[in-house]
Design a protein around this motif. Structure first.
Motif, PDB file in Angstrom:
ATOM      1  N   ILE A   1      -3.103  -2.323  -0.681  1.00 44.36           N
ATOM      2  CA  ILE A   1      -2.422  -1.755   0.474  1.00 44.36           C
ATOM      3  C   ILE A   1      -3.254  -2.025   1.732  1.00 44.36           C
ATOM      4  N   PHE A   2      -2.614  -2.633   2.737  1.00 45.00           N
ATOM      5  CA  PHE A   2      -3.268  -2.912   4.015  1.00 45.00           C
ATOM      6  C   PHE A   2      -2.545  -2.144   5.115  1.00 45.00           C
ATOM      7  N   LEU A   3      -3.276  -1.280   5.805  1.00 46.40           N
ATOM      8  CA  LEU A   3      -2.709  -0.484   6.888  1.00 46.40           C
ATOM      9  C   LEU A   3      -3.525  -0.578   8.172  1.00 46.40           C
ATOM     10  N   TYR A   4      -4.517  -1.448   8.204  1.00 51.54           N
ATOM     11  CA  TYR A   4      -5.470  -1.446   9.318  1.00 51.54           C
ATOM     12  C   TYR A   4      -4.835  -1.901  10.636  1.00 51.54           C
ATOM     13  N   LYS A   5      -5.487  -1.514  11.739  1.00 52.91           N
ATOM     14  CA  LYS A   5      -5.064  -1.845  13.103  1.00 52.91           C
ATOM     15  C   LYS A   5      -3.642  -1.366  13.403  1.00 52.91           C
ATOM     16  N   ASN A   6      -3.447  -0.070  13.222  1.00 49.86           N
ATOM     17  CA  ASN A   6      -2.236   0.624  13.649  1.00 49.86           C
ATOM     18  C   ASN A   6      -2.664   1.887  14.390  1.00 49.86           C
ATOM     19  N   ASN A   7      -1.758   2.794  14.589  1.00 48.58           N
ATOM     20  CA  ASN A   7      -2.065   4.012  15.352  1.00 48.58           C
ATOM     21  C   ASN A   7      -1.868   5.270  14.515  1.00 48.58           C
ATOM     22  N   PHE A   8      -2.220   5.189  13.241  1.00 50.24           N
ATOM     23  CA  PHE A   8      -2.044   6.344  12.355  1.00 50.24           C
ATOM     24  C   PHE A   8      -2.982   7.475  12.761  1.00 50.24           C
ATOM     25  N   GLU A   9      -2.619   8.685  12.384  1.00 51.50           N
ATOM     26  CA  GLU A   9      -3.442   9.857  12.683  1.00 51.50           C
ATOM     27  C   GLU A   9      -3.390  10.823  11.505  1.00 51.50           C
ATOM     28  N   GLY A  10      -4.197  11.854  11.602  1.00 49.84           N
ATOM     29  CA  GLY A  10      -4.242  12.835  10.525  1.00 49.84           C
ATOM     30  C   GLY A  10      -5.119  12.370   9.376  1.00 49.84           C
ATOM     31  N   ASP A  11      -5.065  13.129   8.298  1.00 50.02           N
ATOM     32  CA  ASP A  11      -5.884  12.827   7.133  1.00 50.02           C
ATOM     33  C   ASP A  11      -5.274  11.705   6.301  1.00 50.02           C
ATOM     34  N   ILE A  12      -6.149  10.997   5.601  1.00 52.76           N
ATOM     35  CA  ILE A  12      -5.668  10.106   4.545  1.00 52.76           C
ATOM     36  C   ILE A  12      -5.212  11.008   3.398  1.00 52.76           C
ATOM     37  N   PRO A  13      -3.953  10.903   2.977  1.00 51.81           N
ATOM     38  CA  PRO A  13      -3.451  11.857   1.973  1.00 51.81           C
ATOM     39  C   PRO A  13      -4.189  11.723   0.646  1.00 51.81           C
ATOM     40  N   ARG A  14      -4.566  12.878   0.102  1.00 51.13           N
ATOM     41  CA  ARG A  14      -5.300  12.883  -1.169  1.00 51.13           C
ATOM     42  C   ARG A  14      -4.458  12.292  -2.294  1.00 51.13           C
ATOM     43  N   GLU A  15      -3.119  12.302  -2.114  1.00 51.77           N
ATOM     44  CA  GLU A  15      -2.217  11.767  -3.153  1.00 51.77           C
ATOM     45  C   GLU A  15      -2.416  10.272  -3.391  1.00 51.77           C
ATOM     46  N   ILE A  16      -3.019   9.586  -2.425  1.00 52.66           N
ATOM     47  CA  ILE A  16      -3.317   8.160  -2.595  1.00 52.66           C
ATOM     48  C   ILE A  16      -4.185   7.967  -3.841  1.00 52.66           C
ATOM     49  N   GLY A  17      -4.955   8.983  -4.172  1.00 50.27           N
ATOM     50  CA  GLY A  17      -5.799   8.921  -5.364  1.00 50.27           C
ATOM     51  C   GLY A  17      -5.006   8.807  -6.658  1.00 50.27           C
ATOM     52  N   ASN A  18      -3.698   9.066  -6.590  1.00 51.79           N
ATOM     53  CA  ASN A  18      -2.860   8.937  -7.774  1.00 51.79           C
ATOM     54  C   ASN A  18      -2.410   7.496  -8.024  1.00 51.79           C
ATOM     55  N   CYS A  19      -2.699   6.597  -7.083  1.00 51.06           N
ATOM     56  CA  CYS A  19      -2.326   5.183  -7.245  1.00 51.06           C
ATOM     57  C   CYS A  19      -3.321   4.534  -8.190  1.00 51.06           C
ATOM     58  N   SER A  20      -3.125   4.749  -9.475  1.00 46.39           N
ATOM     59  CA  SER A  20      -4.156   4.431 -10.475  1.00 46.39           C
ATOM     60  C   SER A  20      -4.363   2.947 -10.702  1.00 46.39           C
ATOM     61  N   SER A  21      -3.494   2.116 -10.141  1.00 46.76           N
ATOM     62  CA  SER A  21      -3.696   0.662 -10.282  1.00 46.76           C
ATOM     63  C   SER A  21      -4.613   0.118  -9.193  1.00 46.76           C
TER      64      SER A  21
END
Length: 278
Positions: free
Chosen positions: A258-278
């Protein structure tokens, strides 16, 4: 039987004529198409063209596959290509064509694979290719196409690969693309696309790769992307996306990149991303 043989001969003669007309507008410095010529007596022998470089025929002499890839060709592709009615595969990849594509491409309704990638084609992408209902692959990446994305491709519902990366397409992603339920690869990166990423793309359950980065998309990542349970590769880098990264992405057990760099996101990185076990 006489009628059948006569019909077959007519098909072959039409194909020979079409191929020679196509060759006449192609610049071929390496002489890859040097065998595209009639016998010394000038007679169009049945199936003579079926042994020409890059040409594959059926038993009637109709051209089913034309593969001119990697031949250092340039010049232009003319409307004569519409005479090859039975084409199922057209591959012009990796040459130096710099004209527009002929509008008559729409008449090739038996196409299953269409690859014009890595050329310098210009102008609008031809309308009507979506009428080829058996179409599975469209690769027009790395060209200079401009204008809007071809919305009519949404009619080719068997499509599995749609690769339009690296051009000058503008406007938004057509909502009609939600009809492409067999789509596995969607590549639209490196264009001038704008607007919001349609949440309707979350309905494309077969998607394995989405590559939309290097555009001017704005707004949030659709939470509906969390329904793309077969997704393995998600590239939304370098744009104007904003808001929070949706926690729903944590549902994607197959996601490995997953590539999300160089955007204008804000807030926390969701802890649920840790469920992406692959």
């Amino acid at each position: 039987m006489v009628l059948a043989n006569g019909a077959s001969s007519n098909v072959s003669n039409d194909a020979v004529s079409a191929l020679l007309l196509i060759k006449a507008d192609i610049i071929d410095p390496m002489d890859h198409l040097g065998d595209w010529k009639l016998p010394g007596n000038g007679v169009k022998n049945h199936l003579v063209h079926c042994n020409w470089t890059g040409v594959w025929c059926n038993s009637n002499g109709a051209v089913e596959k034309l593969d001119l890839s990697y031949m250092n060709l340039s010049g232009r592709i003319t409307d004569d290509i519409q005479q090859l009615h039975g084409l199922t595969v057209l591959n012009l990849c990796c040459n130096g064509f710099s004209s527009s594509l002929p509008k008559s491409i729409y008449s090739l309704t038996f196409l299953m694979s269409f690859d014009v990638s890595q050329n310098n084609f210009i102008g609008a992408f031809p309308v009507g290719l979506g009428m080829a209902r058996g179409l599975k692959i469209v690769n027009a990446s790395s060209n200079n196409f401009s204008g809007l994305l071809p919305e009519d491709l949404a009619n080719a519902t068997l499509l599995e690969i749609l690769d339009l990366r690296g051009g000058f397409f503008e406007g938004s992603v057509p909502l009609a693309y939600k009809n492409l339920q067999n789509l596995k690869f969607l590549g639209l990166s490196g264009n001038n696309l704008s607007g919001h990423i349609p949440s309707e793309l979350g309905q494309l359950k077969s998607l394995e790769s989405i590559i939309l980065g290097y555009n001017a998309f704005e707004g949030e990542i659709p939470a509906e992307f969390g329904y793309l349970t077969n997704l393995q590769y998600l590239d939304l880098a370098v744009g104007s996306l904003s808001g929070r990264i949706p926690a729903e992405l944590g549902r994607l057990k197959q996601l490995n990149t997953i590539f999300l760099y160089k955007n204008n996101f804000e807030g926390d990185i969701p802890r649920e991303i840790g469920n992406c076990s692959s």
